[in-house]
Design a protein around this motif. Structure first.
Motif, PDB file in Angstrom:
ATOM      1  N   HIS A  57       0.832  -1.193   0.000  1.00 23.99           N
ATOM      2  CA  HIS A  57       0.000   0.000   0.000  1.00 23.99           C
ATOM      3  C   HIS A  57       0.869   1.247   0.000  1.00 23.99           C
ATOM      4  O   HIS A  57       1.812   1.357   0.781  1.00 23.99           O
ATOM      5  CB  HIS A  57      -0.918   0.004   1.226  1.00 23.99           C
ATOM      6  N   PRO A  58       0.531   2.240  -0.857  1.00 26.24           N
ATOM      7  CA  PRO A  58       1.302   3.495  -0.818  1.00 26.24           C
ATOM      8  C   PRO A  58       0.861   4.428   0.286  1.00 26.24           C
ATOM      9  O   PRO A  58       1.520   5.433   0.539  1.00 26.24           O
ATOM     10  CB  PRO A  58       1.022   4.095  -2.204  1.00 26.24           C
ATOM     11  N   LEU A  59      -0.253   4.138   0.938  1.00 29.67           N
ATOM     12  CA  LEU A  59      -0.762   5.027   1.968  1.00 29.67           C
ATOM     13  C   LEU A  59       0.039   4.865   3.256  1.00 29.67           C
ATOM     14  O   LEU A  59       0.574   3.807   3.554  1.00 29.67           O
ATOM     15  CB  LEU A  59      -2.240   4.739   2.228  1.00 29.67           C
ATOM     16  N   ARG A  60       0.097   5.953   4.016  1.00 31.97           N
ATOM     17  CA  ARG A  60       0.805   5.974   5.279  1.00 31.97           C
ATOM     18  C   ARG A  60      -0.119   6.490   6.369  1.00 31.97           C
ATOM     19  O   ARG A  60      -1.022   7.301   6.113  1.00 31.97           O
ATOM     20  CB  ARG A  60       2.058   6.849   5.196  1.00 31.97           C
ATOM     21  N   ALA A  61       0.108   6.003   7.565  1.00 25.98           N
ATOM     22  CA  ALA A  61      -0.709   6.444   8.691  1.00 25.98           C
ATOM     23  C   ALA A  61      -0.552   7.949   8.903  1.00 25.98           C
ATOM     24  O   ALA A  61       0.547   8.489   8.815  1.00 25.98           O
ATOM     25  CB  ALA A  61      -0.306   5.681   9.959  1.00 25.98           C
ATOM     26  N   GLY A  62      -1.673   8.598   9.166  1.00 26.45           N
ATOM     27  CA  GLY A  62      -1.680  10.035   9.396  1.00 26.45           C
ATOM     28  C   GLY A  62      -2.157  10.843   8.209  1.00 26.45           C
ATOM     29  O   GLY A  62      -2.428  12.041   8.343  1.00 26.45           O
ATOM     30  N   MET A  63      -2.263  10.232   7.009  1.00 24.55           N
ATOM     31  CA  MET A  63      -2.750  10.959   5.842  1.00 24.55           C
ATOM     32  C   MET A  63      -4.226  11.312   6.016  1.00 24.55           C
ATOM     33  O   MET A  63      -4.996  10.551   6.605  1.00 24.55           O
ATOM     34  CB  MET A  63      -2.578  10.110   4.578  1.00 24.55           C
ATOM     35  N   ALA A  64      -4.609  12.464   5.477  1.00 26.34           N
ATOM     36  CA  ALA A  64      -6.020  12.832   5.453  1.00 26.34           C
ATOM     37  C   ALA A  64      -6.712  12.097   4.317  1.00 26.34           C
ATOM     38  O   ALA A  64      -6.188  11.997   3.209  1.00 26.34           O
ATOM     39  CB  ALA A  64      -6.176  14.340   5.267  1.00 26.34           C
TER      40      ALA A  64
END
Length: 349
Positions: A335-342
């Protein structure tokens, strides 16, 4: 003169005709505004709801239950690790010496237990098992002697009644009977004492063996805790320890993030709670990838309401009751998403 008088009237009529459209302009603008507002309301009524949330990921705080001095660090921050992969190794300290002591204590306790349970080549009175066997044989011999003394006593009474034996011979036979009975009772008491003592001693010694074995197993566990491993496939989020640093027992040595377990947490107003059901698929967008749409699945809707965090909703919605909702993101590779992204979740009306 007639022509001159008609000119003012013609000019007045012309001026009136020109002023009439000017008066209709505001009415037209109002009508256009009403049409635009009505169209906007109809368009807005068909637009889906968009709720803001935050990307989150499961994190794991790993450490050691025994602690110690860091001997070697095997991974770096940002590195992906597999289940069971060593992250760092702690120094053994005095654990090998404790293990030798525990092994010696276990051998001593086990040898003493074996001595109690079975015969052995021992000096003096021998093992307790041998003493029990000897006491049982002595009781048997005493019972045989008592049986013979009872027969002798009955024969002596018969002969005394027939005036064949003297009174002294009868007294001697009865005294031998009393002595044989006392000897039998003493041997029986001795055997009971040994048997009861043997069982109690065996149980007590078995407890010592179990204690020594438990101490050895605890040392084995402590030695296993010297190597800190990754429990699942994850990514190293933070690791600040270096060789030589001291790690306290049960302290966090590294933080791991399961980046394949990414989800979005949003807060749904109570008035719109019926629009979501567990298992529903929803599109998710993030600012970091504006042209990409991620697929989310409603995993859980909280059963207890709360009040929305102020940084996620408008002032009017802050006062309303909301329900925390977990939107899981489907995994297609890393996954390219990271914790803390809106993140923004779209829900159709």
């Amino acid at each position: 003169m007639g022509t001159v008088a008609a000119l003012p009237r013609k000019v007045a009529v012309t001026r009136k005709v020109r002023e009439q459209p000017r008066r209709l302009i505001p009415l037209g603008l109002v009508a256009i505004a009403l049409l635009a507002w009505t169209g906007y309301r109809a368009w807005a009524a068909r637009q889906p709801y968009t709720w803001a949330g935050t990307v989150e990921a499961r994190d794991i705080a790993v450490g050691s239950r025994v602690g110690g001095r860091v001997k070697e660090v095997l991974v770096r921050e940002g590195e992906r690790v597999e289940p069971g992969q060593p992250l760092m190794i702690l120094e053994e300290g005095d654990l090998p010496a404790q293990r030798l002591q525990a092994e010696g204590q276990l051998l001593q306790a086990q040898a003493a237990l074996d001595k109690l349970r079975g015969p052995g080549l021992t000096r003096g009175t021998g093992s307790l098992a041998e003493q029990v066997a000897r006491a049982r044989a002595e009781l048997t011999a005493a019972q045989v002697g008592l049986d013979k003394a009872e027969l002798d006593a009955r024969r002596a009474r018969t002969l005394f009644q027939q005036q064949v034996n003297t009174r002294a011979e009868l007294d001697t036979a009865e005294a031998s009977l009393r002595q044989a009975r006392a000897e039998r009772d003493a041997r029986r008491f001795r055997l009971q004492e040994l048997e009861q003592g043997t069982d109690a001693d065996v149980r007590a010694q078995q407890g010592l063996v179990d204690t020594a074995r438990g101490r050895l197993e605890a040392i084995n566990v402590a030695q296993g805790e010297l190597t800190i491993r990754a429990p699942v496939a994850s990514r190293v989020e933070s690791l600040d320890l270096r060789p030589g640093d001291l790690l306290a027992p049960n302290a966090t040595a590294a933080t791991l993030v399961e980046d394949d377990q990414v989800y979005v947490r949003i807060f749904i107003p109570e008035t719109h709670l019926g629009r979501l059901q567990p298992g529903s698929e929803l599109p998710v967008h993030v600012d970091s990838f504006p042209e990409r749409t991620f697929t989310g699945v409603v995993e859980n809707i909280a059963t207890q309401g709360e009040y929305t965090p102020r940084n996620l909703q408008t002032p009017d919605e802050r006062a309303s009751q909301v329900f925390a909702t977990r939107i899981g993101l489907r995994q297609n590779g890393q996954h390219p998403l990271r914790a803390g992204m809106a993140a923004y979740v779209t829900v159709p009306k």
